[in-house]
Scaffold this motif. Sequence first.
Motif, PDB file in Angstrom:
ATOM      1  N   GLY A   1       0.956  -0.946  -0.009  1.00 42.19           N
ATOM      2  CA  GLY A   1      -0.019  -0.314   0.032  1.00 42.19           C
ATOM      3  C   GLY A   1       0.333   1.519  -0.087  1.00 42.19           C
ATOM      4  N   PRO A   2       2.176   1.443   1.333  1.00 39.06           N
ATOM      5  CA  PRO A   2       3.022   2.371   1.610  1.00 39.06           C
ATOM      6  C   PRO A   2       3.901   2.907  -0.600  1.00 39.06           C
ATOM      7  CG  PRO A   2       2.966   1.457   2.900  1.00 39.06           C
ATOM      8  CD  PRO A   2       1.510   0.962   2.232  1.00 39.06           C
ATOM      9  N   ARG A   3       3.937   1.869  -0.654  1.00 35.14           N
ATOM     10  CA  ARG A   3       4.832   2.272  -2.243  1.00 35.14           C
ATOM     11  C   ARG A   3       4.156   2.766  -3.322  1.00 35.14           C
ATOM     12  NH1 ARG A   3       8.802  -1.677  -1.900  1.00 35.14           N
ATOM     13  NH2 ARG A   3       8.922  -3.254  -1.008  1.00 35.14           N
ATOM     14  N   SER A   4       5.101   3.219  -4.518  1.00 36.03           N
ATOM     15  CA  SER A   4       4.441   4.298  -5.671  1.00 36.03           C
ATOM     16  C   SER A   4       3.685   3.211  -6.364  1.00 36.03           C
ATOM     17  CB  SER A   4       5.569   4.798  -5.801  1.00 36.03           C
ATOM     18  OG  SER A   4       6.600   4.046  -6.524  1.00 36.03           O
ATOM     19  N   ALA A   5       3.306   3.590  -7.239  1.00 42.78           N
ATOM     20  CA  ALA A   5       2.267   3.061  -8.546  1.00 42.78           C
ATOM     21  C   ALA A   5       3.677   2.258  -9.491  1.00 42.78           C
ATOM     22  CB  ALA A   5       1.474   3.587  -9.302  1.00 42.78           C
ATOM     23  N   ASP A   6       4.530   2.702  -9.863  1.00 39.56           N
ATOM     24  CA  ASP A   6       6.030   1.473 -10.495  1.00 39.56           C
ATOM     25  C   ASP A   6       6.488   1.233  -9.520  1.00 39.56           C
ATOM     26  OD1 ASP A   6       4.918   3.705 -12.044  1.00 39.56           O
ATOM     27  OD2 ASP A   6       6.690   4.847 -11.687  1.00 39.56           O
ATOM     28  N   ASP A   7       6.173   1.461  -8.154  1.00 39.13           N
ATOM     29  CA  ASP A   7       7.024   0.098  -7.282  1.00 39.13           C
ATOM     30  C   ASP A   7       5.463  -1.001  -7.234  1.00 39.13           C
ATOM     31  OD1 ASP A   7       8.907  -1.184  -5.931  1.00 39.13           O
ATOM     32  OD2 ASP A   7       9.023  -0.418  -4.231  1.00 39.13           O
ATOM     33  N   ILE A   8       4.843  -0.869  -7.197  1.00 39.42           N
ATOM     34  CA  ILE A   8       3.896  -1.509  -6.368  1.00 39.42           C
ATOM     35  C   ILE A   8       3.377  -2.687  -8.101  1.00 39.42           C
ATOM     36  CG2 ILE A   8       1.307  -2.615  -6.370  1.00 39.42           C
ATOM     37  CD1 ILE A   8       1.084  -0.378  -4.327  1.00 39.42           C
ATOM     38  N   VAL A   9       3.003  -2.423  -9.360  1.00 40.02           N
ATOM     39  CA  VAL A   9       3.318  -2.756 -10.574  1.00 40.02           C
ATOM     40  C   VAL A   9       4.258  -4.047 -10.641  1.00 40.02           C
ATOM     41  CG1 VAL A   9       3.756  -3.102 -12.890  1.00 40.02           C
ATOM     42  CG2 VAL A   9       1.944  -1.559 -11.929  1.00 40.02           C
ATOM     43  N   GLU A  10       5.820  -2.915 -10.366  1.00 39.82           N
ATOM     44  CA  GLU A  10       7.201  -4.931 -10.252  1.00 39.82           C
ATOM     45  C   GLU A  10       7.081  -5.551  -9.357  1.00 39.82           C
ATOM     46  OE1 GLU A  10      11.997  -4.091  -9.485  1.00 39.82           O
ATOM     47  OE2 GLU A  10      10.718  -1.899  -9.548  1.00 39.82           O
ATOM     48  N   ARG A  11       6.258  -5.327  -8.037  1.00 40.21           N
ATOM     49  CA  ARG A  11       6.187  -6.315  -7.612  1.00 40.21           C
ATOM     50  C   ARG A  11       4.897  -7.368  -7.919  1.00 40.21           C
ATOM     51  NH1 ARG A  11      10.484  -5.931  -3.705  1.00 40.21           N
ATOM     52  NH2 ARG A  11       9.517  -7.810  -3.018  1.00 40.21           N
ATOM     53  N   ALA A  12       4.558  -6.485  -7.941  1.00 42.58           N
ATOM     54  CA  ALA A  12       3.052  -7.633  -8.452  1.00 42.58           C
ATOM     55  C   ALA A  12       3.413  -8.264  -9.870  1.00 42.58           C
ATOM     56  CB  ALA A  12       2.177  -6.480  -8.698  1.00 42.58           C
ATOM     57  N   LEU A  13       3.917  -7.983 -10.441  1.00 43.04           N
ATOM     58  CA  LEU A  13       4.683  -8.891 -11.856  1.00 43.04           C
ATOM     59  C   LEU A  13       5.695  -9.701 -11.320  1.00 43.04           C
ATOM     60  CD1 LEU A  13       5.215  -6.191 -14.302  1.00 43.04           C
ATOM     61  CD2 LEU A  13       3.223  -7.892 -14.580  1.00 43.04           C
TER      62      LEU A  13
ATOM     63  N   ALA B   1      -5.411 -20.346 -15.065  1.00 44.18           N
ATOM     64  CA  ALA B   1      -6.027 -18.501 -13.590  1.00 44.18           C
ATOM     65  C   ALA B   1      -5.077 -18.351 -12.674  1.00 44.18           C
ATOM     66  CB  ALA B   1      -7.781 -19.143 -13.429  1.00 44.18           C
ATOM     67  N   LEU B   2      -5.143 -16.802 -12.644  1.00 44.71           N
ATOM     68  CA  LEU B   2      -4.715 -15.961 -11.860  1.00 44.71           C
ATOM     69  C   LEU B   2      -5.697 -15.193 -10.969  1.00 44.71           C
ATOM     70  CD1 LEU B   2      -1.907 -15.316  -9.914  1.00 44.71           C
ATOM     71  CD2 LEU B   2      -1.409 -13.153 -12.260  1.00 44.71           C
ATOM     72  N   ILE B   3      -5.717 -15.511  -9.911  1.00 43.78           N
ATOM     73  CA  ILE B   3      -6.489 -14.567  -8.936  1.00 43.78           C
ATOM     74  C   ILE B   3      -5.633 -12.971  -8.308  1.00 43.78           C
ATOM     75  CG2 ILE B   3      -7.517 -13.804  -7.411  1.00 43.78           C
ATOM     76  CD1 ILE B   3      -9.353 -17.007  -7.945  1.00 43.78           C
ATOM     77  N   VAL B   4      -5.803 -12.553  -8.630  1.00 48.95           N
ATOM     78  CA  VAL B   4      -5.182 -11.396  -7.895  1.00 48.95           C
ATOM     79  C   VAL B   4      -5.844 -10.831  -6.341  1.00 48.95           C
ATOM     80  CG1 VAL B   4      -4.388  -8.651  -8.522  1.00 48.95           C
ATOM     81  CG2 VAL B   4      -4.056 -10.620 -10.122  1.00 48.95           C
ATOM     82  N   ALA B   5      -5.661 -11.561  -5.131  1.00 50.46           N
ATOM     83  CA  ALA B   5      -6.848 -11.876  -4.473  1.00 50.46           C
ATOM     84  C   ALA B   5      -6.040 -10.103  -3.325  1.00 50.46           C
ATOM     85  CB  ALA B   5      -6.313 -12.975  -3.584  1.00 50.46           C
ATOM     86  N   CYS B   6      -5.719  -8.635  -3.971  1.00 50.03           N
ATOM     87  CA  CYS B   6      -4.748  -7.506  -3.828  1.00 50.03           C
ATOM     88  C   CYS B   6      -6.237  -6.725  -4.034  1.00 50.03           C
ATOM     89  CB  CYS B   6      -3.792  -7.973  -3.523  1.00 50.03           C
ATOM     90  SG  CYS B   6      -3.134  -6.447  -2.731  1.00 50.03           S
ATOM     91  N   ASN B   7      -7.086  -5.544  -3.309  1.00 48.55           N
ATOM     92  CA  ASN B   7      -7.033  -4.725  -3.931  1.00 48.55           C
ATOM     93  C   ASN B   7      -6.123  -3.214  -4.455  1.00 48.55           C
ATOM     94  OD1 ASN B   7      -9.601  -5.162  -1.430  1.00 48.55           O
ATOM     95  ND2 ASN B   7     -10.155  -4.216  -2.905  1.00 48.55           N
ATOM     96  N   THR B   8      -4.966  -3.685  -3.694  1.00 53.40           N
ATOM     97  CA  THR B   8      -4.182  -2.013  -3.718  1.00 53.40           C
ATOM     98  C   THR B   8      -3.509  -2.738  -5.299  1.00 53.40           C
ATOM     99  OG1 THR B   8      -3.603  -2.071  -2.220  1.00 53.40           O
ATOM    100  CG2 THR B   8      -1.480  -1.832  -3.425  1.00 53.40           C
ATOM    101  N   ALA B   9      -3.121  -4.404  -5.419  1.00 57.48           N
ATOM    102  CA  ALA B   9      -2.344  -5.035  -6.761  1.00 57.48           C
ATOM    103  C   ALA B   9      -3.117  -4.789  -7.824  1.00 57.48           C
ATOM    104  CB  ALA B   9      -1.632  -6.093  -7.092  1.00 57.48           C
ATOM    105  N   SER B  10      -4.770  -5.071  -7.566  1.00 57.59           N
ATOM    106  CA  SER B  10      -5.605  -4.642  -8.818  1.00 57.59           C
ATOM    107  C   SER B  10      -5.895  -3.360  -8.775  1.00 57.59           C
ATOM    108  CB  SER B  10      -6.921  -5.127  -8.389  1.00 57.59           C
ATOM    109  OG  SER B  10      -7.021  -6.767  -7.752  1.00 57.59           O
TER     110      SER B  10
END
Length: 261
Positions: A40-52, A65-74
């Motif tokens: 949550g506190p990370r930058s949008a670009d950092d969240i994308v990198e961690r999520a990928l 299939a892949l469920i993105v079970a996280c509101n922040t990542a979604s």
Amino acid sequence: MKIALMDSGTGLLAAAAAVRRLRPDADLVLSSDPDGMPWGPRSADDIVERALATARAAVAHGPDALIVACNTASVNALPALRAELEPAVPVIGTVPAIKPAAAAGGPVAIWATPATTGSPYQRGLIDEFAADVDVAAVPCPGLADAVEAADSAAVEKAVAAAAALTPRDVRAIVLGCTHYELVAELIRTAVRPTGLPPLVLHGSAGAVAAQALRRIGADPAPELAPTGGLTVLHSGRPAELPPAALAYPEGRLLRTVAPAR
């Protein structure tokens, strides 16, 4: 059948348990990122990198299939995840259940992390689906972290603080963070004491589990034997369910005697 789920931490447990209830025969891959959480506190670009990175670790195990079970990542990474993985692997995001909550009539409260509460994303969902009902946006500082740690005292304190900000006349609460679904009954009790009309809680776990099955053309079959295996990944490393996960019924449900495949 194999379904993967990803989140920064244990917020994926509710959706994973929902999949397990619908298809006890499905293999599950749980990919989280304890090295990088909270997201949550990370930058949008950092969240994308961690999520990928978290998604790639899961997809290496060949899920259907892949469920993105996280509101922040979604909110931040869903387009990037879909661009990389689809159509080979359907990607199912998590959206706060504002639409069904508002359709049932207000007043409605939305419990979410402080960052999500003030986000244009949540405001857009309210404007689109709940413009005609009273909506109270309730920030819940510390609640996701307390749930992650299975710290019952901290959970109770955070829930009580959010309950104090919630109007007494609300008919429903939208659980805008997947972690909150793990303590749903505590939230219900804190907001609506015994003797008042029942409070409806709207989570997303059941909906995303059902959507994952639809995307791969599978029907629910809860009567099947619980033969599904379980693979757990922590920042890409093979792991086991952490003790904190087993503090919740959803985590205990995922324990399996079947070998992961």
